[in-house]
Design a protein around this motif. Structure first.
Motif, PDB file in Angstrom:
ATOM      1  N   ASP A 237       4.855  24.138  17.393  1.00 15.97           N
ATOM      2  CA  ASP A 237       4.192  22.981  17.993  1.00 15.97           C
ATOM      3  C   ASP A 237       3.023  22.527  17.125  1.00 15.97           C
ATOM      4  OD1 ASP A 237       5.909  22.828  20.141  1.00 15.97           O
ATOM      5  OD2 ASP A 237       4.660  24.070  21.452  1.00 15.97           O
ATOM      6  N   ILE A 238       2.250  23.488  16.635  1.00 11.52           N
ATOM      7  CA  ILE A 238       1.117  23.154  15.779  1.00 11.52           C
ATOM      8  C   ILE A 238       1.605  22.587  14.441  1.00 11.52           C
ATOM      9  CG2 ILE A 238      -0.717  24.200  14.368  1.00 11.52           C
ATOM     10  CD1 ILE A 238      -1.513  25.850  16.746  1.00 11.52           C
ATOM     11  N   LEU A 239       2.708  23.120  13.932  1.00 11.23           N
ATOM     12  CA  LEU A 239       3.244  22.609  12.672  1.00 11.23           C
ATOM     13  C   LEU A 239       3.675  21.145  12.832  1.00 11.23           C
ATOM     14  CD1 LEU A 239       3.991  23.197   9.747  1.00 11.23           C
ATOM     15  CD2 LEU A 239       6.198  24.071  10.538  1.00 11.23           C
ATOM     16  N   ILE A 240       4.320  20.834  13.942  1.00 11.24           N
ATOM     17  CA  ILE A 240       4.742  19.454  14.207  1.00 11.24           C
ATOM     18  C   ILE A 240       3.522  18.543  14.353  1.00 11.24           C
ATOM     19  CG2 ILE A 240       5.816  17.952  15.936  1.00 11.24           C
ATOM     20  CD1 ILE A 240       7.815  20.271  16.446  1.00 11.24           C
ATOM     21  N   GLN A 241       2.515  19.021  15.086  1.00  6.94           N
ATOM     22  CA  GLN A 241       1.291  18.223  15.245  1.00  6.94           C
ATOM     23  C   GLN A 241       0.579  18.027  13.914  1.00  6.94           C
ATOM     24  OE1 GLN A 241      -1.248  19.344  18.725  1.00  6.94           O
ATOM     25  NE2 GLN A 241       0.480  20.667  19.265  1.00  6.94           N
ATOM     26  N   SER A 242       0.654  19.015  13.029  1.00  6.82           N
ATOM     27  CA  SER A 242       0.047  18.897  11.707  1.00  6.82           C
ATOM     28  C   SER A 242       0.715  17.780  10.910  1.00  6.82           C
ATOM     29  CB  SER A 242       0.161  20.219  10.946  1.00  6.82           C
ATOM     30  OG  SER A 242      -0.521  21.258  11.615  1.00  6.82           O
ATOM     31  N   HIS A 243       2.046  17.703  11.000  1.00  4.85           N
ATOM     32  CA  HIS A 243       2.770  16.617  10.340  1.00  4.85           C
ATOM     33  C   HIS A 243       2.349  15.265  10.906  1.00  4.85           C
ATOM     34  CE1 HIS A 243       5.669  17.956   7.358  1.00  4.85           C
ATOM     35  NE2 HIS A 243       5.794  19.082   8.049  1.00  4.85           N
TER      36      HIS A 243
ATOM     37  N   VAL B  59       0.846  -1.198   0.000  1.00  3.40           N
ATOM     38  CA  VAL B  59       0.000   0.000   0.000  1.00  3.40           C
ATOM     39  C   VAL B  59       0.879   1.245   0.000  1.00  3.40           C
ATOM     40  CG1 VAL B  59      -1.695   1.353   1.294  1.00  3.40           C
ATOM     41  CG2 VAL B  59      -1.909  -1.147   1.196  1.00  3.40           C
ATOM     42  N   SER B  60       0.609   2.162  -0.931  1.00  2.94           N
ATOM     43  CA  SER B  60       1.292   3.460  -0.941  1.00  2.94           C
ATOM     44  C   SER B  60       0.285   4.547  -0.588  1.00  2.94           C
ATOM     45  CB  SER B  60       1.917   3.750  -2.307  1.00  2.94           C
ATOM     46  OG  SER B  60       0.909   3.918  -3.293  1.00  2.94           O
ATOM     47  N   VAL B  61       0.768   5.564   0.135  1.00  2.00           N
ATOM     48  CA  VAL B  61      -0.084   6.702   0.484  1.00  2.00           C
ATOM     49  C   VAL B  61       0.701   7.983   0.230  1.00  2.00           C
ATOM     50  CG1 VAL B  61      -1.457   7.839   2.261  1.00  2.00           C
ATOM     51  CG2 VAL B  61      -1.200   5.350   2.316  1.00  2.00           C
ATOM     52  N   VAL B  62       0.089   8.916  -0.476  1.00  2.00           N
ATOM     53  CA  VAL B  62       0.653  10.253  -0.675  1.00  2.00           C
ATOM     54  C   VAL B  62      -0.374  11.257  -0.186  1.00  2.00           C
ATOM     55  CG1 VAL B  62       1.496  11.955  -2.335  1.00  2.00           C
ATOM     56  CG2 VAL B  62       2.026   9.521  -2.663  1.00  2.00           C
ATOM     57  N   ILE B  63       0.082  12.184   0.650  1.00  2.00           N
ATOM     58  CA  ILE B  63      -0.805  13.195   1.228  1.00  2.00           C
ATOM     59  C   ILE B  63      -0.295  14.583   0.865  1.00  2.00           C
ATOM     60  CG2 ILE B  63      -1.715  14.175   3.385  1.00  2.00           C
ATOM     61  CD1 ILE B  63      -1.534  11.404   4.615  1.00  2.00           C
ATOM     62  N   LEU B  64      -1.197  15.464   0.492  1.00  2.00           N
ATOM     63  CA  LEU B  64      -0.862  16.860   0.180  1.00  2.00           C
ATOM     64  C   LEU B  64      -1.850  17.779   0.871  1.00  2.00           C
ATOM     65  CD1 LEU B  64       0.417  19.235  -1.374  1.00  2.00           C
ATOM     66  CD2 LEU B  64      -1.078  18.651  -3.297  1.00  2.00           C
ATOM     67  N   ILE B  65      -1.315  18.744   1.615  1.00  2.00           N
ATOM     68  CA  ILE B  65      -2.136  19.757   2.265  1.00  2.00           C
ATOM     69  C   ILE B  65      -1.566  21.125   1.899  1.00  2.00           C
ATOM     70  CG2 ILE B  65      -3.023  20.652   4.460  1.00  2.00           C
ATOM     71  CD1 ILE B  65      -2.334  17.857   5.657  1.00  2.00           C
ATOM     72  N   PRO B  66      -2.281  21.937   1.107  1.00  2.00           N
ATOM     73  CA  PRO B  66      -1.749  23.230   0.673  1.00  2.00           C
ATOM     74  C   PRO B  66      -1.934  24.332   1.714  1.00  2.00           C
ATOM     75  CG  PRO B  66      -3.842  22.846  -0.384  1.00  2.00           C
ATOM     76  CD  PRO B  66      -3.569  21.628   0.451  1.00  2.00           C
ATOM     77  N   PHE B  67      -1.459  24.062   2.919  1.00  2.00           N
ATOM     78  CA  PHE B  67      -1.582  25.019   4.021  1.00  2.00           C
ATOM     79  C   PHE B  67      -0.701  24.565   5.176  1.00  2.00           C
ATOM     80  CE2 PHE B  67      -3.206  25.949   8.228  1.00  2.00           C
ATOM     81  CZ  PHE B  67      -3.469  27.310   8.187  1.00  2.00           C
ATOM     82  N   TYR B  68      -0.076  25.530   5.865  1.00  2.00           N
ATOM     83  CA  TYR B  68       0.474  25.260   7.190  1.00  2.00           C
ATOM     84  C   TYR B  68       0.581  26.553   7.981  1.00  2.00           C
ATOM     85  CZ  TYR B  68       4.964  26.208   4.714  1.00  2.00           C
ATOM     86  OH  TYR B  68       5.968  26.747   3.940  1.00  2.00           O
ATOM     87  N   ASP B  69       0.554  26.381   9.308  1.00  2.00           N
ATOM     88  CA  ASP B  69       0.656  27.506  10.235  1.00  2.00           C
ATOM     89  C   ASP B  69       2.106  27.624  10.663  1.00  2.00           C
ATOM     90  OD1 ASP B  69       0.596  29.323  12.294  1.00  2.00           O
ATOM     91  OD2 ASP B  69      -1.217  28.511  13.224  1.00  2.00           O
ATOM     92  N   PHE B  70       2.813  28.633  10.143  1.00  2.00           N
ATOM     93  CA  PHE B  70       4.237  28.795  10.409  1.00  2.00           C
ATOM     94  C   PHE B  70       4.495  29.681  11.630  1.00  2.00           C
ATOM     95  CE2 PHE B  70       8.684  29.912   9.029  1.00  2.00           C
ATOM     96  CZ  PHE B  70       9.139  28.602   8.992  1.00  2.00           C
ATOM     97  N   SER B  71       3.420  30.105  12.271  1.00  2.00           N
ATOM     98  CA  SER B  71       3.581  30.984  13.433  1.00  2.00           C
ATOM     99  C   SER B  71       3.703  30.192  14.729  1.00  2.00           C
ATOM    100  CB  SER B  71       2.399  31.952  13.535  1.00  2.00           C
ATOM    101  OG  SER B  71       1.181  31.235  13.676  1.00  2.00           O
ATOM    102  N   ASN B  72       3.441  28.887  14.662  1.00  2.00           N
ATOM    103  CA  ASN B  72       3.465  28.058  15.864  1.00  2.00           C
ATOM    104  C   ASN B  72       4.103  26.707  15.522  1.00  2.00           C
ATOM    105  OD1 ASN B  72       2.701  26.179  17.965  1.00  2.00           O
ATOM    106  ND2 ASN B  72       1.155  27.667  18.634  1.00  2.00           N
TER     107      ASN B  72
END
Length: 405
Positions: free
Chosen positions: A383-389, A368-381
């Protein structure tokens, strides 16, 4: 006679059941879409903002699944839309290095001050102004696994004093068309005595370490071909181009003027300092070998699945070399040679750049292969960026489970 008929009938039902178990159904697709939508909803709750879309491409023995969960102000993304896949480039770089070793061109256990095998030409320049800390101790393998202690000028500000900016951000703000070179970075490391420590004593992610690998690839290929060659040239000729085993549309940008994506493409979005910034044009030419790749979700899926299933340029021994953990690790995931090991998800990489987060992975056990794309991230925080990953990995797991993997 009846026994024979019963045997044939039972074999038919076994075959039919087996076929059903490996065939994509309408219910599977609906369950998959629900999993992606739920992941999108959770991400929006985490960042407390509208996320334009959450996109997952999954290929399984049952078939292909794709869904673009669209936010309130977003647009659907297709699996063939171009985007900057950032540090996923590092996995391509590692593939090149391991392929060169497979072909006898280099040895990853060599120190970078040693000569290219069969020549009197060193892997890296011996100019005095480029003698950055611990250079003489660093091996190619340590660069690949981020254990070389090379300070990262594009992500770190801890040892700099330029208004809280990274070196690359500082330079590009002054001159948006500047191409940051490896030589330029090494001069700064030498001048300011920047280092994370002695090689193989500390893990620290470093784009600059991969820039050095990009220069090594260019130099080795130039020596072997007898003419000037670039990092992008080798990838085109041996890994991704039309005459390779698995041709891909991907490109690796090396000109600061090459800032536009082909059409159709994804527009990235960065939230920072209270503002949302849309990203269409971007100078990524200074990220050679570390984050200068552009392509599509379909490209990444084809690449990662063929690479780690042994259907691309690497043989089994090379794949084992590339995926083996060498003892140093991050808190959240193990890092091998340009390859992230995702527990229960397989091997691959991730990237964040120009308003897009992405991740690619392939599991040899389940195919099984999975590719994920999210055209957004919060670069001001951060901790939130790490949690988003981390949410991308959770989304991959739940997408697989939704269809029985």
């Amino acid at each position: 006679m009846k026994s024979l008929e019963l045997l044939i009938l039972s074999m038919f039902f076994v075959f039919a059941a087996s076929s059903c178990a490996t065939r994509k159904t309408v219910t599977d697709q609906k369950n998959f879409e629900n999993a992606v939508t739920q992941a999108h909803t959770r991400l929006e709750a985490l960042v407390n903002k509208d996320v334009p879309s959450f996109n997952v491409l999954m290929k399984t023995p049952k078939g292909e699944f794709f869904y673009s969960s669209v936010g309130k102000n977003g647009k659907p993304v297709t699996k063939n839309d171009w985007f900057r896949f950032a540090s996923n480039t590092k996995n391509f770089t590692a593939t090149v290095i391991v392929k060169m070793m497979q072909d006898g061109w280099i040895n990853i256990n060599d120190k970078i001050i040693q000569n290219i095998p069969g020549t009197n030409i060193p892997y890296t320049s011996d100019e005095p102004e480029l003698q950055f800390p611990h250079r003489d101790l660093i091996t190619i393998k340590e660069l690949l696994q981020h254990n070389a202690g090379v300070y990262d000028l594009s992500n770190d500000t801890s040892q700099l004093n330029i208004g809280g900016k990274t070196y690359t951000d500082y330079i590009l703000e002054k001159d948006p068309l500047h191409k940051i070179t490896t030589e330029e970075c090494l001069r700064i490391l030498k001048e300011k005595n920047l280092t994370y420590g002695v090689p193989n004593t500390v893990y620290h992610y470093s784009n600059v370490g991969y820039y050095i690998l990009g220069d090594i690839i260019s130099k080795v290929y130039s020596v072997k071909s007898g003419t000037k060659k670039s990092y992008a040239d080798y990838l085109h000729d041996y890994v991704t181009g039309p005459d390779t085993k698995v041709p891909l549309k991907v490109r690796f940008v090396d000109s600061p003027n090459d800032q536009d994506l082909p059409n159709p493409h994804v527009i990235g979005n960065i939230y920072f300092d209270g503002e949302l910034y849309a990203v269409e044009k971007e100078n990524i030419a200074g990220n050679v070998a570390g984050g200068n790749g552009i392509g599509t979700m379909e490209d990444l899926s084809k690449y990662i699945s063929t690479l780690f299933s042994g259907k691309n340029v690497l043989n089994r021994k090379s794949i084992e070399l590339m995926t083996k953990s060498y003892g140093m690790k991050q808190d959240r995931e193990k890092y091998a040679l340009g390859t992230v090991t995702f527990p229960e998800l397989g091997y691959g990489h991730h990237g964040t750049l120009a308003g897009c987060m992405s991740e690619m992975m392939y599991d040899p056990e389940t195919k099984v292969s999975v590719v994920i794309l999210i055209p957004f991230y919060d670069f001001s925080n951060m901790d939130i960026l790490i949690q988003s990953h981390d949410m991308m990995k959770t989304a991959a797991m739940e997408s697989r489970k939704s269809v029985g993997f």
